[in-house]
Design an enzyme around this catalytic site. Structure first.
Site, mmCIF file in Angstrom:
data_model
loop_
_atom_site.group_PDB
_atom_site.id
_atom_site.type_symbol
_atom_site.label_atom_id
_atom_site.label_comp_id
_atom_site.label_asym_id
_atom_site.label_seq_id
_atom_site.Cartn_x
_atom_site.Cartn_y
_atom_site.Cartn_z
ATOM 1 N N ALA A 178 52.572 11.650 70.961
ATOM 2 C CA ALA A 178 52.100 10.263 70.960
ATOM 3 C C ALA A 178 51.578 10.015 69.553
ATOM 4 O O ALA A 178 50.684 10.716 69.072
ATOM 5 C CB ALA A 178 50.986 10.077 71.991
ATOM 6 N N SER A 179 52.153 9.052 68.857
ATOM 7 C CA SER A 179 51.854 8.850 67.439
ATOM 8 C C SER A 179 50.419 8.381 67.219
ATOM 9 O O SER A 179 49.741 7.905 68.134
ATOM 10 C CB SER A 179 52.823 7.829 66.844
ATOM 11 O OG SER A 179 54.147 8.287 66.923
ATOM 12 N N VAL A 180 49.959 8.504 65.980
ATOM 13 C CA VAL A 180 48.622 8.054 65.590
ATOM 14 C C VAL A 180 48.477 6.560 65.924
ATOM 15 O O VAL A 180 49.341 5.757 65.554
ATOM 16 C CB VAL A 180 48.407 8.286 64.082
ATOM 17 C CG1 VAL A 180 47.035 7.779 63.653
ATOM 18 C CG2 VAL A 180 48.572 9.759 63.738
#
Length: 403
Positions: free
Chosen positions: A72-74
């Site tokens: 899950a990206s920043v």
């Protein structure tokens, strides 16, 4: 200290969005509300609540060597790319890289009940996880497909928006072909050792950027066209370059132990001021631009003192090399740290290469907010049709960076 109430998912999510806003992202009410509504923690159930809502990537799958395969990206990067994508109600959207399903849920929220979201990933374990997360959070209408993302999803084309959430070295023909005229493509595109989230608009037979932002992403499987070689016998320093560049690593091996030429630009940056724009500008003006990375031992011994040891821009030509560095200078009147940018050159042409790099620093220093325009043409485009900047030839495209 957080109370029990302050540690609820709702409170943590509100804090996350407030941080995103303070960083200058989630610029529209729609993007902000989507981030406030979609429960990120439900898509990363193995993570602690505080981690799920921290401004960091949450790795959900790793390779045997520990490298991240899916995450899950920043959150700030997620919001930045949603800003770039500019989703409108009713849009048909294709996402390449399903991840946890969280981004697809945000997209579905933005496009609303009259739109449609398709997310594609090559890894069945990833798509199964995304499907589960979407179903449990009420986004059953999002279509999840297990397939090679480089082929897009032709059955649901054309798309008004395409977003790529894995690092890409190139833009496959299918993405351009499946994007509607005037549609937007947002992709973390990698060239000359750095990755930028580029927002393209589909104009006739080309894609033209209107936003270029720094980012970092897990690379797309099967697309790596970056080459690398160690510059020293102890393998402490590595040079990275693109397949279209005429760099001979055997000639450069050992160059770092030759006498060095150090030059200072006079350009000063604040302690927290980003200077990655120097690198971006170099990619549009210096064909020799590449990336250098140094181990801590190399830095401590003085073998290579690059500005950011893990990733700094360099110029490599023939048997010579120069890379970006900096030195601390006196603090400003408020006592904040400052540094002067410069370059270190090695080899017979090390000094002129260092001077060229300093020239790039000077040019960037005169307009630090400038963004080059990136234009992407099909690989078969003739030279006379590719004008206005430095051309980078890739497998499927000719990328023109105009600084």
């Amino acid at each position: 200290m957080n109370t029990t109430t302050d540690s609820t998912p709702e409170a943590l999510r509100a804090t996350m969005v407030d941080h995103i806003k303070s960083a200058g992202h989630a610029r529209t009410a729609a993007v902000e509300q989507a981030l406030r509504d979609v429960p990120r923690h439900r898509f990363v159930p193995a993570a602690q609540l505080a981690v799920a809502y921290a401004n960091q990537a949450v790795i959900t799958k790793r390779a045997a060597d520990g490298a991240a395969l899916s995450c899950a990206s920043v959150p700030t990067v997620v919001a930045m790319m949603l800003d770039q994508l500019d989703v409108q109600p009713g849009n048909r959207i294709l996402e390449i890289g399903a991840g946890t399903g969280y981004n697809a849920a945000l997209l579905a929220t933005l496009t609303g009940p009259t739109g449609h979201v398709t997310t594609v990933d090559i890894d069945p374990e990833v798509t199964a996880g995304a499907r589960a997360g979407l179903d449990v959070t009420g986004f059953a209408d999002v279509e999840v497909i297990t397939a090679d993302g480089s082929l897009g999803a032709p059955d649901n084309a054309p798309y008004d928006r395409i977003i790529v959430t894995v690092g890409a070295f190139d833009i496959p023909p299918a993405w351009r072909e499946q994007l509607a005229p005037g549609g937007r493509l947002v992709v973390p595109l990698r060239w000359r050792g750095q990755t930028r989230s580029v927002a393209f608009v589909h104009e006739s037979d080309r894609l033209r950027s209107d936003s270029v932002k720094l980012c970092g992403f897990v690379p797309m499987i099967g697309q790596d066209s970056e080459l690398s070689a160690h510059l020293d016998d102890n393998e402490l320093v590595t040079l990275y370059w693109d397949a279209d560049q005429a760099i001979a690593p055997e000639v450069l091996h050992g160059v770092l132990v030759t006498p060095k030429a150090t030059m200072w630009s006079g350009v000063i940056v604040g302690g927290a001021e980003p200077f990655d724009g120097v690198w971006l500008r170099m990619t549009g003006t210096e064909p020799a631009t590449c990336r250098i990375a140094a181990d801590r031992v190399a830095v401590d011994s003085g073998l290579c003192t690059a500005a950011i040891p893990t990733r700094s821009p360099a110029l490599a030509e023939g048997d010579s090399l120069a890379y970006l560095t900096f030195r601390r200078v006196d603090p400003d009147e408020a006592g904040d740290a400052r540094a002067e940018l410069g370059a270190i050159g090695h080899g017979p042409a090390g000094e002129p290469l260092a001077q060229r790099l300093c020239d790039q620093i000077h040019s960037w220093g005169q307009d630090r907010a400038a963004e080059p325009v990136v234009t992407v043409h099909p690989a078969a485009t003739l030279d006379e049709q590719v004008v206005g900047g430095h051309v980078i030839d890739k497998r499927w495209t000719r990328v023109v960076v105009t600084a």
